[in-house]
Design an enzyme around this catalytic site. Structure first.
Site, PDB file in Angstrom:
ATOM      1  N   THR A  84       0.733  -1.397  -0.191  1.00 46.99           N
ATOM      2  CA  THR A  84      -0.083  -0.158   0.185  1.00 46.99           C
ATOM      3  C   THR A  84       0.909   1.254  -0.014  1.00 46.99           C
ATOM      4  O   THR A  84       0.498   2.177  -0.552  1.00 46.99           O
ATOM      5  CB  THR A  84      -0.798   0.044   1.308  1.00 46.99           C
ATOM      6  N   THR A 160       1.739  -4.341   4.582  1.00 47.67           N
ATOM      7  CA  THR A 160       1.545  -4.453   5.699  1.00 47.67           C
ATOM      8  C   THR A 160       1.047  -6.180   6.051  1.00 47.67           C
ATOM      9  O   THR A 160       1.324  -6.524   7.286  1.00 47.67           O
ATOM     10  CB  THR A 160       0.727  -3.679   6.630  1.00 47.67           C
ATOM     11  N   ASP A 161       0.134  -6.465   5.164  1.00 49.57           N
ATOM     12  CA  ASP A 161      -0.337  -7.957   5.490  1.00 49.57           C
ATOM     13  C   ASP A 161       0.364  -8.911   5.805  1.00 49.57           C
ATOM     14  O   ASP A 161       0.225  -9.916   6.351  1.00 49.57           O
ATOM     15  CB  ASP A 161      -1.237  -8.036   4.237  1.00 49.57           C
ATOM     16  N   LYS A 240       0.726  -7.911  12.926  1.00 45.14           N
ATOM     17  CA  LYS A 240      -0.251  -7.023  12.619  1.00 45.14           C
ATOM     18  C   LYS A 240      -1.480  -7.362  13.214  1.00 45.14           C
ATOM     19  O   LYS A 240      -1.943  -8.451  13.012  1.00 45.14           O
ATOM     20  CB  LYS A 240      -0.553  -6.939  11.159  1.00 45.14           C
TER      21      LYS A 240
END
Length: 427
Positions: A84, A160-161, A240
């Site tokens: 992202t 980030t995932d 996360k």
């Protein structure tokens, strides 16, 4: 363009494509503050076209400084791996797609030069769900070459995932020796959104890479929902914990390494048991086995899932067990089968916090007898990356077991400290 309503209100902005489900009389405009609005145009309303922009004109990533900065003496290299942070909204579909490369990110955030002279390259342009172990190897190779060239630190811009998986993998590849920090960062909101956290996280990461006293793989992301500080989490201890919050990343069963204050240029260490910058040379041990699976225990067919993975030739399996790490009685038979085939079964816990303990209940003791390898208080991401790293070096089950039980990069604690549990009850 402007939309002038009959009631005297005026909306100014850039005309954007509307969604296929939008009302036919709706006009979508990107306002000057970066947000989009839909205006229903009716009788008595006027649309005035003021000019046009060439498709692809950069959007909300606008330099915040009126005068250019003199770059700092430190040198930081940014490796773009997609995500992202390097994406923007595709207004034809409304989806977020990879768009910006690492050099664009660096040039559109001039504040980075306060802390380092920046060089950048785009290694991948993917969303992080497409990350693979072979790509971990490519990131390790590139980061190693950069550090060999004498850079003060490396920043990896990543989605980030799956960032916790990549951070863990890099931690094991560099666990023998790292002279400077390797920082992973990303953003929860794309870089063309006014609420994007990309600039803050990247600035904090460059500050950490250039001036932090630690020489470890770390994830640097927002430490709270505002823009006060970021947290540096050890790469093998981070997870996360929220799908969309800016402060989604937390250290699990461990303290963060540091607070990073990008507006103050300050790094506040939160612990002293870290590897110091410059105290060791670079030693790389790269390579990961791709045929490793991570599955969650559930009330049902877990034994059939494990059997199917064994039938398909997987070399190792990580199972997120319930509570202390338990699986169903049927699944224990599958663990025995895996042991007989020389395939390691590693057990983590679904609870995230806490540790696996297979010595409390009879189920756990049966699992140990069947050959299960408890992961202690490792995160599932760290256990997966560690097993993948080990299996690229040996397939001998007992050697795998011994290597897995060694603490290589700070991924496991000898004892559990209750105060490290972060209560998220909202009260």
């Amino acid at each position: 363009m402007e939309v002038r309503r009959g009631d005297g209100s005026v909306f100014r902005g850039v005309l954007m494509p509307k969604h296929e489900t939008s009302h036919p009389d709706t006009v979508v405009i990107k306002l000057g503050n970066g947000y989009n609005i839909g205006v229903l145009v009716g009788e008595g309303d006027d649309i005035v076209v003021k000019g046009s922009l060439r498709p692809g004109t950069p959007g909300a990533l606008v330099p915040l400084l009126e005068e250019p900065l003199q770059p700092a003496e430190e040198r930081v290299y940014i490796i773009g791996a997609g995500g992202t942070i390097a994406s923007r909204v595709d207004y034809e579909t409304g989806a977020v797609k990879p768009y910006l490369d690492a050099s664009e990110l660096a040039t559109t955030i001039p504040e980075l030069q306060r802390y380092a002279s920046i060089e950048a390259e785009q290694l991948f342009s993917i969303l992080s769900e497409d990350m693979k172990p072979s790509m971990w190897e490519a990131i390790v190779d590139r980061a190693a070459r950069v550090l060999e060239a004498g850079y003060d630190g490396v920043v990896v811009a990543h989605g980030t995932d799956t960032m916790a998986f990549t951070a863990s993998a890099l931690s094991f590849a560099f666990h023998k020796g790292l002279p400077s920090p390797v920082i992973l960062t990303g953003s929860q909101r794309s870089s063309d959104r006014p609420s994007s956290d990309a600039a803050f996280n990247l600035t904090a990461s460059v500050l950490a890479a250039s001036r932090a006293p630690f020489a470890e793989v770390a994830v640097v992301m927002h430490g709270e929902t505002g823009d006060t500080y970021a947290l540096a989490h050890r790469g093998v201890r981070v997870k996360k914990m929220h799908s969309s919050r800016r402060d989604a990343f937390q250290s699990v069963n461990d303290k963060p390494l540091a607070r990073i204050y990008p507006f103050e240029g300050r790094v506040e260490m939160l612990r002293d048991d870290y590897r110091r910058r410059g105290e060791s040379g670079l030693e790389v041990d790269n390579g990961f086995e791709e045929r490793v699976a991570l599955v969650k225990h559930f009330p049902g067919l877990i034994s059939e899932v494990i059997d199917a993975l064994l039938d398909r030739g997987f070399k190792g399996i990580v199972v997120e067990g319930t509570g202390f790490g338990h699986v169903s009685s049927d699944a224990i038979k599958s663990i025995e089968r895996a042991r007989d085939q020389g395939v390691p079964i590693v057990i983590t816990t679904q609870t995230v916090f806490g540790r696996v303990n297979l010595n409390v209940y009879s189920t756990g003791r049966k699992m140990l007898a069947a050959g299960a390898i408890p992961a202690g208080d490792m995160t599932s991401e760290a256990a997966y990356a560690k097993l993948s790293w080990i299996l690229a070096r040996t397939r001998e089950l007992e050697v795998v077991r011994k290597m897995f039980q060694r603490n290589l990069a700070g991924e496991v604690s000898e004892r559990h400290i209750l105060r490290l549990y972060r209560h998220i009850g909202g009260v």
